[in-house]
Write a protein that holds these residues in place. Structure first.
Motif, PDB file in Angstrom:
ATOM      1  N   LYS A  25     -40.028   9.680  13.709  1.00  9.29           N
ATOM      2  CA  LYS A  25     -38.562   9.748  13.846  1.00  9.29           C
ATOM      3  C   LYS A  25     -38.290  11.122  13.549  1.00  9.29           C
ATOM      4  O   LYS A  25     -38.547  11.935  12.651  1.00  9.29           O
ATOM      5  N   LYS A  26     -37.352  11.654  14.637  1.00 10.87           N
ATOM      6  CA  LYS A  26     -36.791  13.111  14.544  1.00 10.87           C
ATOM      7  C   LYS A  26     -35.389  13.086  14.686  1.00 10.87           C
ATOM      8  O   LYS A  26     -34.818  11.976  15.105  1.00 10.87           O
ATOM      9  N   LYS A  27     -34.689  14.089  14.238  1.00 10.35           N
ATOM     10  CA  LYS A  27     -33.195  14.390  14.700  1.00 10.35           C
ATOM     11  C   LYS A  27     -32.968  15.669  15.282  1.00 10.35           C
ATOM     12  O   LYS A  27     -33.761  16.443  15.039  1.00 10.35           O
ATOM     13  N   PHE A  28     -32.118  15.719  16.196  1.00  9.85           N
ATOM     14  CA  PHE A  28     -31.757  16.895  17.016  1.00  9.85           C
ATOM     15  C   PHE A  28     -30.243  17.018  16.803  1.00  9.85           C
ATOM     16  O   PHE A  28     -29.446  16.196  16.623  1.00  9.85           O
ATOM     17  N   ALA A  29     -29.914  18.419  16.795  1.00  8.74           N
ATOM     18  CA  ALA A  29     -28.303  18.523  16.904  1.00  8.74           C
ATOM     19  C   ALA A  29     -28.056  18.879  18.362  1.00  8.74           C
ATOM     20  O   ALA A  29     -28.615  19.568  19.190  1.00  8.74           O
ATOM     21  N   LEU A  30     -27.031  18.004  18.623  1.00  7.87           N
ATOM     22  CA  LEU A  30     -26.419  17.902  19.952  1.00  7.87           C
ATOM     23  C   LEU A  30     -25.056  18.950  19.978  1.00  7.87           C
ATOM     24  O   LEU A  30     -24.295  18.426  19.136  1.00  7.87           O
ATOM     25  N   ARG A  31     -25.316  20.208  20.502  1.00  9.57           N
ATOM     26  CA  ARG A  31     -24.005  20.940  20.670  1.00  9.57           C
ATOM     27  C   ARG A  31     -23.451  21.307  22.037  1.00  9.57           C
ATOM     28  O   ARG A  31     -24.128  21.612  22.763  1.00  9.57           O
ATOM     29  N   ILE A  32     -22.314  20.767  22.208  1.00 10.44           N
ATOM     30  CA  ILE A  32     -21.489  21.118  23.622  1.00 10.44           C
ATOM     31  C   ILE A  32     -20.315  21.858  23.314  1.00 10.44           C
ATOM     32  O   ILE A  32     -19.597  21.373  22.501  1.00 10.44           O
ATOM     33  N   GLU A  33     -20.357  23.029  23.921  1.00 13.37           N
ATOM     34  CA  GLU A  33     -18.960  23.939  23.707  1.00 13.37           C
ATOM     35  C   GLU A  33     -17.799  23.007  24.425  1.00 13.37           C
ATOM     36  O   GLU A  33     -18.050  22.326  25.290  1.00 13.37           O
ATOM     37  N   PRO A  34     -16.664  23.293  24.038  1.00 21.00           N
ATOM     38  CA  PRO A  34     -15.547  22.850  24.518  1.00 21.00           C
ATOM     39  C   PRO A  34     -15.536  22.604  26.264  1.00 21.00           C
ATOM     40  O   PRO A  34     -15.861  23.746  27.039  1.00 21.00           O
ATOM     41  N   ILE A  35     -15.012  21.632  26.788  1.00 20.71           N
ATOM     42  CA  ILE A  35     -14.945  21.442  28.037  1.00 20.71           C
ATOM     43  C   ILE A  35     -13.513  21.168  28.441  1.00 20.71           C
ATOM     44  O   ILE A  35     -12.977  20.325  28.138  1.00 20.71           O
TER      45      ILE A  35
ATOM     46  N   ASP B 289     -16.744  19.536  15.100  1.00 17.49           N
ATOM     47  CA  ASP B 289     -16.063  19.094  16.174  1.00 17.49           C
ATOM     48  C   ASP B 289     -16.792  19.194  17.528  1.00 17.49           C
ATOM     49  O   ASP B 289     -16.711  18.521  18.759  1.00 17.49           O
ATOM     50  N   ASN B 290     -17.710  20.167  17.769  1.00 17.76           N
ATOM     51  CA  ASN B 290     -18.661  20.204  18.746  1.00 17.76           C
ATOM     52  C   ASN B 290     -20.145  19.922  18.620  1.00 17.76           C
ATOM     53  O   ASN B 290     -20.848  20.002  19.452  1.00 17.76           O
ATOM     54  N   THR B 291     -20.632  19.372  17.306  1.00 15.81           N
ATOM     55  CA  THR B 291     -21.929  19.021  16.985  1.00 15.81           C
ATOM     56  C   THR B 291     -21.963  17.763  16.624  1.00 15.81           C
ATOM     57  O   THR B 291     -21.544  17.248  15.587  1.00 15.81           O
ATOM     58  N   TYR B 292     -23.022  17.081  16.987  1.00 21.40           N
ATOM     59  CA  TYR B 292     -23.502  15.599  16.518  1.00 21.40           C
ATOM     60  C   TYR B 292     -24.885  15.688  16.378  1.00 21.40           C
ATOM     61  O   TYR B 292     -25.678  16.431  17.061  1.00 21.40           O
ATOM     62  N   ILE B 293     -25.541  14.794  15.432  1.00 23.25           N
ATOM     63  CA  ILE B 293     -26.800  14.828  14.808  1.00 23.25           C
ATOM     64  C   ILE B 293     -27.271  13.293  15.889  1.00 23.25           C
ATOM     65  O   ILE B 293     -26.527  12.415  15.625  1.00 23.25           O
ATOM     66  N   ILE B 294     -28.348  13.486  16.733  1.00 21.02           N
ATOM     67  CA  ILE B 294     -28.793  12.175  17.394  1.00 21.02           C
ATOM     68  C   ILE B 294     -30.089  12.199  16.607  1.00 21.02           C
ATOM     69  O   ILE B 294     -30.896  12.951  16.333  1.00 21.02           O
ATOM     70  N   ARG B 295     -30.539  10.879  16.367  1.00 22.18           N
ATOM     71  CA  ARG B 295     -31.560  10.255  15.584  1.00 22.18           C
ATOM     72  C   ARG B 295     -32.523   9.785  16.700  1.00 22.18           C
ATOM     73  O   ARG B 295     -32.202   8.897  17.524  1.00 22.18           O
ATOM     74  N   VAL B 296     -33.823  10.061  16.819  1.00 25.34           N
ATOM     75  CA  VAL B 296     -34.699   9.706  17.805  1.00 25.34           C
ATOM     76  C   VAL B 296     -35.665   9.051  17.336  1.00 25.34           C
ATOM     77  O   VAL B 296     -36.382   9.585  16.276  1.00 25.34           O
ATOM     78  N   ASP B 297     -36.137   7.677  17.767  1.00 25.36           N
ATOM     79  CA  ASP B 297     -37.465   6.998  17.146  1.00 25.36           C
ATOM     80  C   ASP B 297     -38.438   6.957  18.300  1.00 25.36           C
ATOM     81  O   ASP B 297     -38.011   6.308  19.396  1.00 25.36           O
ATOM     82  N   THR B 298     -39.453   7.634  18.398  1.00 23.87           N
ATOM     83  CA  THR B 298     -40.149   7.731  19.392  1.00 23.87           C
ATOM     84  C   THR B 298     -40.991   6.650  19.608  1.00 23.87           C
ATOM     85  O   THR B 298     -41.821   6.679  20.449  1.00 23.87           O
ATOM     86  N   ALA B 299     -41.069   5.666  18.643  1.00 24.59           N
ATOM     87  CA  ALA B 299     -41.524   4.245  18.746  1.00 24.59           C
ATOM     88  C   ALA B 299     -41.292   3.669  19.935  1.00 24.59           C
ATOM     89  O   ALA B 299     -41.829   2.622  20.535  1.00 24.59           O
ATOM     90  N   LEU B 300     -39.838   3.966  20.278  1.00 26.47           N
ATOM     91  CA  LEU B 300     -39.110   3.078  21.387  1.00 26.47           C
ATOM     92  C   LEU B 300     -39.334   3.880  22.646  1.00 26.47           C
ATOM     93  O   LEU B 300     -38.937   3.225  23.817  1.00 26.47           O
ATOM     94  N   THR B 301     -39.880   5.046  22.870  1.00 29.94           N
ATOM     95  CA  THR B 301     -39.787   5.841  24.123  1.00 29.94           C
ATOM     96  C   THR B 301     -41.117   5.854  24.962  1.00 29.94           C
ATOM     97  O   THR B 301     -40.966   6.063  26.098  1.00 29.94           O
ATOM     98  N   GLY B 302     -42.155   5.627  24.131  1.00 28.74           N
ATOM     99  CA  GLY B 302     -43.580   5.763  24.695  1.00 28.74           C
ATOM    100  C   GLY B 302     -44.038   7.330  24.832  1.00 28.74           C
ATOM    101  O   GLY B 302     -42.938   8.258  24.107  1.00 28.74           O
ATOM    102  N   THR B 303     -45.029   7.788  25.320  1.00 30.32           N
ATOM    103  CA  THR B 303     -45.514   9.012  25.502  1.00 30.32           C
ATOM    104  C   THR B 303     -44.872   9.871  26.651  1.00 30.32           C
ATOM    105  O   THR B 303     -44.374   9.332  27.688  1.00 30.32           O
ATOM    106  N   GLY B 304     -44.907  11.221  26.361  1.00 32.59           N
ATOM    107  CA  GLY B 304     -44.666  12.039  27.526  1.00 32.59           C
ATOM    108  C   GLY B 304     -43.542  13.095  26.871  1.00 32.59           C
ATOM    109  O   GLY B 304     -43.228  13.160  25.601  1.00 32.59           O
ATOM    110  N   GLU B 305     -43.092  13.751  27.874  1.00 33.81           N
ATOM    111  CA  GLU B 305     -42.104  15.029  27.559  1.00 33.81           C
ATOM    112  C   GLU B 305     -40.704  14.181  26.976  1.00 33.81           C
ATOM    113  O   GLU B 305     -40.225  13.626  27.760  1.00 33.81           O
ATOM    114  N   LEU B 306     -40.189  14.576  25.994  1.00 34.93           N
ATOM    115  CA  LEU B 306     -38.984  13.986  25.484  1.00 34.93           C
ATOM    116  C   LEU B 306     -37.892  14.709  25.978  1.00 34.93           C
ATOM    117  O   LEU B 306     -37.527  15.805  25.815  1.00 34.93           O
ATOM    118  N   LYS B 307     -36.867  13.930  26.478  1.00 36.02           N
ATOM    119  CA  LYS B 307     -35.768  14.506  27.387  1.00 36.02           C
ATOM    120  C   LYS B 307     -34.416  13.935  26.699  1.00 36.02           C
ATOM    121  O   LYS B 307     -34.632  12.841  26.451  1.00 36.02           O
TER     122      LYS B 307
END
Length: 106
Positions: free
Chosen positions: A10-20, A54-72
């Protein structure tokens, strides 16, 4: 070189998108999908992500649910726009994570 992650990690990533259009990430609805080439897609709602600012959220990724390969990661942002019947204009963003999910040793 991609970082290798063993399936089940299980990993976490910061998702940051500038204002649209003057709208911050926290001011509109969005969904997040993460997946690998195995095409087992995991979908998260905005409420399932952790707001950092306001521009950043943390997403939690469980790789047990994805299978193998490049994570996108794919984000679909619903930008407020009265010219669309739904009241929002979807914008799709695809991200590379520089991570590869690999099988566990048996």
């Amino acid at each position: 070189m991609k970082e290798k992650i063993v399936e089940g990690t299980k990993k976490k990533f910061a998702l940051r998108i500038e204002p649209i259009g003057g709208h911050t990430l926290s001011s509109y609805d969005f969904t997040v999908e993460y997946f690998t080439s195995a095409m087992r897609v995991v979908k998260l709602t905005k409420e399932e992500c952790i707001k950092r600012d306001d521009n950043t959220y943390i997403i939690r990724v469980d790789t047990a649910l994805t299978g193998t390969g490049e994570l996108k990661v794919r984000v679909v942002a619903y930008i407020p726009d009265s010219d669309f019947i739904e009241g929002g204009r979807p914008e799709v963003y695809d991200f590379e994570t520089n991570n590869e999910v690999v099988a566990r040793l048996r």
